[in-house]
Design an enzyme around this catalytic site. Structure first.
Site, PDB file in Angstrom:
ATOM      1  N   HIS A  24      37.656  52.709  30.125  1.00  0.00           N
ATOM      2  CA  HIS A  24      37.989  53.263  28.805  1.00  0.00           C
ATOM      3  C   HIS A  24      37.635  52.323  27.646  1.00  0.00           C
ATOM      4  O   HIS A  24      38.461  51.903  26.849  1.00  0.00           O
ATOM      5  CB  HIS A  24      39.419  53.823  28.726  1.00  0.00           C
ATOM      6  N   HIS A  78      53.601  53.365  37.616  1.00  0.00           N
ATOM      7  CA  HIS A  78      52.862  53.679  36.377  1.00  0.00           C
ATOM      8  C   HIS A  78      52.036  54.941  36.593  1.00  0.00           C
ATOM      9  O   HIS A  78      51.398  55.102  37.629  1.00  0.00           O
ATOM     10  CB  HIS A  78      51.976  52.465  36.070  1.00  0.00           C
ATOM     11  N   GLU A  80      49.371  56.131  34.774  1.00  0.00           N
ATOM     12  CA  GLU A  80      47.942  56.217  34.420  1.00  0.00           C
ATOM     13  C   GLU A  80      47.127  56.486  35.682  1.00  0.00           C
ATOM     14  O   GLU A  80      47.432  55.959  36.765  1.00  0.00           O
ATOM     15  CB  GLU A  80      47.467  54.938  33.712  1.00  0.00           C
ATOM     16  N   ASP A  82      44.457  55.726  37.152  1.00  0.00           N
ATOM     17  CA  ASP A  82      43.850  54.763  38.079  1.00  0.00           C
ATOM     18  C   ASP A  82      44.854  54.359  39.165  1.00  0.00           C
ATOM     19  O   ASP A  82      44.465  53.809  40.192  1.00  0.00           O
ATOM     20  CB  ASP A  82      43.282  53.532  37.359  1.00  0.00           C
ATOM     21  N   HIS A 145      52.161  49.068  29.982  1.00  0.00           N
ATOM     22  CA  HIS A 145      51.730  49.385  28.637  1.00  0.00           C
ATOM     23  C   HIS A 145      51.863  50.880  28.323  1.00  0.00           C
ATOM     24  O   HIS A 145      51.329  51.337  27.316  1.00  0.00           O
ATOM     25  CB  HIS A 145      50.268  48.924  28.440  1.00  0.00           C
ATOM     26  N   ASP A 164      50.318  47.124  35.870  1.00  0.00           N
ATOM     27  CA  ASP A 164      49.132  46.606  35.176  1.00  0.00           C
ATOM     28  C   ASP A 164      49.296  45.152  34.720  1.00  0.00           C
ATOM     29  O   ASP A 164      48.298  44.447  34.518  1.00  0.00           O
ATOM     30  CB  ASP A 164      48.833  47.463  33.942  1.00  0.00           C
ATOM     31  N   TYR A 192      41.566  40.727  29.982  1.00  0.00           N
ATOM     32  CA  TYR A 192      42.435  41.866  30.308  1.00  0.00           C
ATOM     33  C   TYR A 192      43.605  41.929  29.323  1.00  0.00           C
ATOM     34  O   TYR A 192      43.938  42.980  28.779  1.00  0.00           O
ATOM     35  CB  TYR A 192      42.933  41.660  31.740  1.00  0.00           C
ATOM     36  N   HIS A 225      45.673  45.432  39.526  1.00  0.00           N
ATOM     37  CA  HIS A 225      44.232  45.164  39.422  1.00  0.00           C
ATOM     38  C   HIS A 225      43.985  43.688  39.730  1.00  0.00           C
ATOM     39  O   HIS A 225      44.726  42.818  39.251  1.00  0.00           O
ATOM     40  CB  HIS A 225      43.707  45.410  38.001  1.00  0.00           C
TER      41      HIS A 225
HETATM   42 FE1  FEO Z   1      47.489  51.508  32.801  1.00  0.00          FE
HETATM   43 FE2  FEO Z   1      45.634  50.250  35.438  1.00  0.00          FE
HETATM   44  O1  FEO Z   1      46.412  51.565  34.348  1.00  0.00           O
END
Ligand code: FEO
Length: 398
Positions: A24, A78, A80, A82, A145, A164, A192, A225
């Protein structure tokens, strides 16, 4: 086959996304990983899933260790996608009735994403879940986040599953911080933070205080990640504490684009003026530097200097793109000013000044510096002196 043991009965069953380069709007030259964690005890829990495209790979990774149907609980730290994109596939394969633990906002957000009547268990902050020998505690981390974000903490081995936070966009088979060069992984962590968490610096500070007040200790930090911090988890906590205060070095970043090389020429003389005062300067042309790499340089810089020629009574499109991106990440406690060449209408300088002022940056020179057409010797000297003025403002600011 890719299963990595983190502690007795605890595995990373996530996947590498080797070839993603645009996350993104963030340039990810090393790809990324979507980490997911399997805890095997008297009860079995899966923490987070992976991006939808990798659903089968996640299930295969789990199957290498246990029959996925044996999973008792799924925990979503989370929403999101991913980390949640594979939830429908995983729930389908392990049993749609399995309890799905998440925050209250997590339940709301997951429902809006997937429209599934899963067996949600929305947890309170501090709520515990026993797996047998291991106890999990859920910690609400709103706006780190997303509104739904939470951490899961395992008490016995003091392992934090941090969603994250503390991550890096880095794909690799080296899965621990002791398997990769420290400076390399810290640079990925810094990028990051600058591109994902900068906007939430206040929440990071608050969270770190809460963790200290609670006396929580971490032997291992497992982000969603990149690498897992097991050798020195304190190093990433310290780095977050530093970055969240937005400390600044005696450093300026000059971000610019140019039409007929005049604004570029101005940037070079401004940079020389800054450097002449012993201040570090990073000139970054928007045609050759990605916005996310520029934000990494901005994180520890004291001054942001933006240059744009005037094009059709406006700023350059690349400059506009960058300002939009930077504005969203809301850097604070920075000095700023602008410059640019123009033909018959210097509108770009006025627009840049308005943009920088609206971001509540501290303006070094409210007029900025504009030069008509091509700077001559006197114009170049003006640029040099402008650079010196910027450097002096940096040196005299706190
Ligand atoms: Fe906020 Fe890795 O997604």
């Amino acid at each position: 086959m890719r299963t990595i043991q983190i502690a007795e009965g605890i595995y990373d069953v996530g996947v590498n996304d080797w070839n993603i380069r645009d996350f993104h709007g963030y340039l990810t030259p090393q790809g990324t990983s979507y980490n997911a964690y399997l805890i095997i005890d008297e009860k079995i829990a899966l923490i987070d899933t992976v991006k939808k495209d990798f659903s089968k790979q996640l299930l295969d990774n789990i199957s290498n260790i246990i029959d996925p149907k044996k999973i008792d609980y799924v925990i979503s730290n989370h929403t999101e996608m991913d980390h949640s994109g594979s939830l429908p596939y995983i729930m389908h394969n392990i049993g749609e009735d399995k309890p799905l633990y998440c925050s209250k906002m997590g339940q709301k957000n997951l429902s809006m994403h997937f429209k599934q009547a899963w067996n949600y268990h929305a947890v309170e902050n501090g709520e515990e879940l026993s797996l047998g020998k291991r106890q999990l505690t859920f910690l609400e981390t709103r706006m780190l986040h997303w509104p739904d974000s939470m951490f899961t903490y395992e008490k016995t081995d003091k392992i934090l599953f941090s969603s994250d936070a503390f991550g890096q966009h880095y794909a690799g088979y080296e899965k621990f911080d002791d398997q990769i060069d420290f400076d390399t992984i810290m640079q990925h962590s810094k990028k990051y933070y600058a591109n994902i968490l900068l906007l939430y610096a206040n929440q990071v500070t608050k969270l770190l205080k809460t963790v200290t007040d609670m006396g929580l200790e971490f032997n291992i930090i497992c982000p969603d990640h990149g690498v897992i911090w097991r050798k020195n988890p304190g190093s990433i906590i310290e780095a977050y504490a530093k970055w969240s205060k937005q400390p600044t070095e005696q450093k300026a970043v000059i971000i610019y684009d140019t039409m007929w090389q005049s604004t570029k020429l101005m940037s070079e003389y401004i940079a020389q003026g800054i450097a002449s005062e012993g201040v570090t300067v990073r000139p970054m042309n928007l045609r050759t530097n990605h916005r996310s790499d520029i934000m990494t340089e901005i994180l520890d810089s004291k001054a942001i200097i933006i240059g744009s020629p005037t094009l059709n009574n406006n700023i350059y499109p690349t400059v506009s793109d960058f300002l939009t991106y930077m504005k969203g990440l809301r850097p604070q406690k920075k000095l700023a000013t602008c410059f640019g060449s123009y033909g018959w209408n210097g509108a770009a300088i006025k627009i840049l000044n308005n943009e920088l002022t609206s971001m509540k940056l501290n303006m070094i020179d409210e007029n900025g510096l504009k030069i008509q057409y091509v700077p001559d010797e006197s114009g170049l000297n003006e640029c040099y002196e402008f650079g010196k003025k910027i450097a002096k403002a940096i040196c005299s600011s706190e």
